[in-house]
Write a protein that holds these residues in place. Structure first.
Motif, PDB file in Angstrom:
ATOM      1  N   THR A   1       0.764  -1.302  -0.134  1.00 45.62           N
ATOM      2  CA  THR A   1      -0.041   0.007   0.150  1.00 45.62           C
ATOM      3  C   THR A   1       0.974   1.023   0.041  1.00 45.62           C
ATOM      4  OG1 THR A   1       0.395   0.266   2.345  1.00 45.62           O
ATOM      5  CG2 THR A   1      -1.823  -1.042   1.351  1.00 45.62           C
TER       6      THR A   1
ATOM      7  N   ARG B   1      -4.579   8.341   1.926  1.00 47.90           N
ATOM      8  CA  ARG B   1      -4.727   7.218   0.465  1.00 47.90           C
ATOM      9  C   ARG B   1      -3.715   6.169   1.069  1.00 47.90           C
ATOM     10  NH1 ARG B   1      -6.819   9.813  -3.968  1.00 47.90           N
ATOM     11  NH2 ARG B   1      -6.457   7.083  -5.486  1.00 47.90           N
TER      12      ARG B   1
ATOM     13  N   ASP C   1      -4.524   3.169   2.133  1.00 46.21           N
ATOM     14  CA  ASP C   1      -4.341   2.179   1.983  1.00 46.21           C
ATOM     15  C   ASP C   1      -4.579   2.241   0.541  1.00 46.21           C
ATOM     16  OD1 ASP C   1      -4.399   1.381   4.365  1.00 46.21           O
ATOM     17  OD2 ASP C   1      -6.580   1.808   5.179  1.00 46.21           O
ATOM     18  N   ASN C   2      -4.163   2.822  -0.310  1.00 46.88           N
ATOM     19  CA  ASN C   2      -4.520   2.387  -1.550  1.00 46.88           C
ATOM     20  C   ASN C   2      -2.764   1.894  -1.966  1.00 46.88           C
ATOM     21  OD1 ASN C   2      -5.695   5.871  -3.102  1.00 46.88           O
ATOM     22  ND2 ASN C   2      -7.216   3.670  -2.261  1.00 46.88           N
ATOM     23  N   HIS C   3      -3.172   1.078  -2.906  1.00 44.62           N
ATOM     24  CA  HIS C   3      -2.094   0.740  -4.446  1.00 44.62           C
ATOM     25  C   HIS C   3      -2.077   1.196  -5.045  1.00 44.62           C
ATOM     26  CE1 HIS C   3      -3.245  -3.327  -1.310  1.00 44.62           C
ATOM     27  NE2 HIS C   3      -1.505  -3.444  -1.945  1.00 44.62           N
TER      28      HIS C   3
ATOM     29  N   GLN D   1      -3.807   2.005  -8.293  1.00 45.16           N
ATOM     30  CA  GLN D   1      -4.834   2.918  -8.209  1.00 45.16           C
ATOM     31  C   GLN D   1      -4.669   4.076  -7.710  1.00 45.16           C
ATOM     32  OE1 GLN D   1      -5.744   0.419  -3.740  1.00 45.16           O
ATOM     33  NE2 GLN D   1      -7.736   0.809  -4.485  1.00 45.16           N
ATOM     34  N   LEU D   2      -3.711   4.678  -8.305  1.00 44.90           N
ATOM     35  CA  LEU D   2      -2.954   6.260  -8.433  1.00 44.90           C
ATOM     36  C   LEU D   2      -2.589   6.367  -9.646  1.00 44.90           C
ATOM     37  CD1 LEU D   2      -0.657   6.406  -4.911  1.00 44.90           C
ATOM     38  CD2 LEU D   2      -3.052   6.979  -5.514  1.00 44.90           C
TER      39      LEU D   2
ATOM     40  N   GLN E   1       0.645  11.173  -8.896  1.00 49.34           N
ATOM     41  CA  GLN E   1       0.178  10.716  -6.885  1.00 49.34           C
ATOM     42  C   GLN E   1       1.548   9.490  -6.728  1.00 49.34           C
ATOM     43  OE1 GLN E   1      -4.099  10.009  -7.543  1.00 49.34           O
ATOM     44  NE2 GLN E   1      -4.960  11.274  -6.550  1.00 49.34           N
ATOM     45  N   GLN E   2       1.648   8.625  -7.420  1.00 46.91           N
ATOM     46  CA  GLN E   2       3.024   7.529  -7.516  1.00 46.91           C
ATOM     47  C   GLN E   2       3.706   8.786  -7.144  1.00 46.91           C
ATOM     48  OE1 GLN E   2       2.530   4.452 -10.023  1.00 46.91           O
ATOM     49  NE2 GLN E   2       0.888   4.184 -10.822  1.00 46.91           N
TER      50      GLN E   2
END
Ligand code: ADP
Ligand code: MG
Length: 375
Positions: A108, A143, A145-147, A150-151, A155-156
């Motif tokens: 995550t 964010r 818990d996002n993987h 999903q970004l 954002q990554q």
């Protein structure tokens, strides 16, 4: 091309961060020329220093030498006065950010950011707090818990930035970190990186081949040319006072008049014209430049219809308007300058609709606005 006012670096007394000092650094892969060729450079604590230059000029190699991913052929690298030339990367305690985010896809956001802290075996509650703080800094609160999948790309890259600074590294090294992003996102992330640099106050070394990006971000720029540093200075110094034709051409547009010979004294000749050289420029070149050029920025060039309209004490050259480009708030007159028709340009008012292609004009500028550079 616009010049940007940089936020002045904080006074030395309140600066944090690390001084990075390179002395006669060389990296030779056994090619025709060394990748990095006898570079000396001191990056001050808290400074935002950009290594700028064309592809293959040695920027990444220099960053990798600082990080410890490459070994020195010769020279020394010091962090806060300590020779780190033989230390492995993890013992240099530097944060790194690359173009490809290289996040762990199965972790995550919070786990990615926590990774360097877990490696350093910090207590769980400290890790939780630091991750929360840094996610707030890069505006990714919520964010956790996002993987990565999903970004968005931007954002990554912010997660990667958070991971690079969460352990309070001695300095942050960034190699074309915005290269994979589209233009709008790049602009937004440049502003983010500037803000984060101000807030954390540590030393940033940023690599790019994009002169506009370098001008926007940097306290100082080191301009690279085939493994050497061509010129170091603030964005204004490089733009306003280039010492060489390479620097003048790399940063922004210029009108370039290559002189037949060198330049010395208070005037130069070009294609039948004689131009005054101002006292400061003469003082800046006490020696003789054996090969020289005069460069003038488009925004410093004015246009009149006839020589009789010229103000006194200016340098001028006859020109033909070859085109007029609309740039939004201003226009650019494309020019053929002098008898030899050297290509040039002048910035003109958006509402001056009188100039058209084919017009015979006289281009002029003030001697203080030109630079005599080594060619
Ligand atoms: P930049 O980052 O400015 O584009 P680099 O530092 O990557 O430039 O490369 C500088 C020069 O060193 C180039 O000529 C490149 O081909 C060469 N070079 C870089 N890494 C290696 C390597 N591992 N082995 C051989 N040559 C290399
Ligand atoms: Mg590179």
């Amino acid at each position: 091309m616009t010049t940007t006012t940089v936020t002045p670096a904080a006074p030395a007394a309140v600066r944090q961060g690390t001084q990075i000092r390179l002395e006669h650094v060389t990296k030779d892969y056994g090619l025709a020329v060394p990748a990095v060729d006898d570079i000396s450079l001191t990056i001050e604590p808290g400074e935002f220093m950009t290594l700028l230059g064309p592809s293959g000029s040695g920027k990444t190699t220099t960053l990798n030498l600082i990080a410890g991913f490459e070994t020195l052929t010769s020279g020394t690298i010091e962090l806060n006065g300590r020779d780190v030339g033989k230390l492995p990367p993890h013992k240099r305690d530097l944060g790194m950010l690359f173009q490809n985010y290289a996040l762990f896809p199965h972790m995550t956001v919070a786990q990615n950011v926590a990774y360097p802290l877990r490696e350093r075996r910090l207590p769980k509650d400290v890790i939780r707090q630091k991750v929360a703080d840094v996610l707030e800094l890069v505006q990714l609160t919520g964010r956790d818990d996002n993987h990565p999948s999903q970004l968005s790309g931007g954002q990554q890259q912010r997660v990667a930035l958070a991971r690079a600074i969460v352990f309070d590294p001695k300095a942050l090294l960034l190699d074309e970190p915005l290269g994979a992003l589209d233009r709008n996102l790049r602009g937004a992330l440049q502003a983010e990186i500037r803000r984060i640099h101000r807030e954390v106050g540590s030393t940033f070394v940023f690599v790019t081949h994009d002169q506009e990006e370098a001008m926007n971000l940097s306290d100082r720029i080191a301009l690279f040319n085939t493994g050497r540093i061509e010129q170091i200075g603030t964005p204004e110094q490089l733009y306003r006072a280039p010492e060489t034709l390479f620097t003048a051409r790399f940063l922004g547009d210029s009108n370039v008049f290559e002189l037949d010979g060198g330049a010395t004294g208070s005037s130069v000749g070009w294609d039948g014209a004689t131009w005054a050289v101002d006292a400061d420029t003469v003082a800046a070149h006490p020696g003789v430049l054996t090969r020289a050029a005069v460069v003038v920025r488009p925004e410093d060039v004015e246009i009149v219809r006839t020589a009789s309209k010229l103000p006194s004490g200016v340098n001028s050259v006859p020109a033909i308007v070859t085109d007029v480009e609309y740039m939004g708030s201003y226009r650019t007159a494309m020019l053929a300058l002098g008898p030899s028709g050297v290509k040039g340009r002048a910035r003109i008012d958006a509402f001056d609709s009188a100039l058209t292609r084919g017009d015979d004009v006289v281009a002029w500028w003030r001697p203080q606005r030109q630079r005599v550079v080594a060619a």
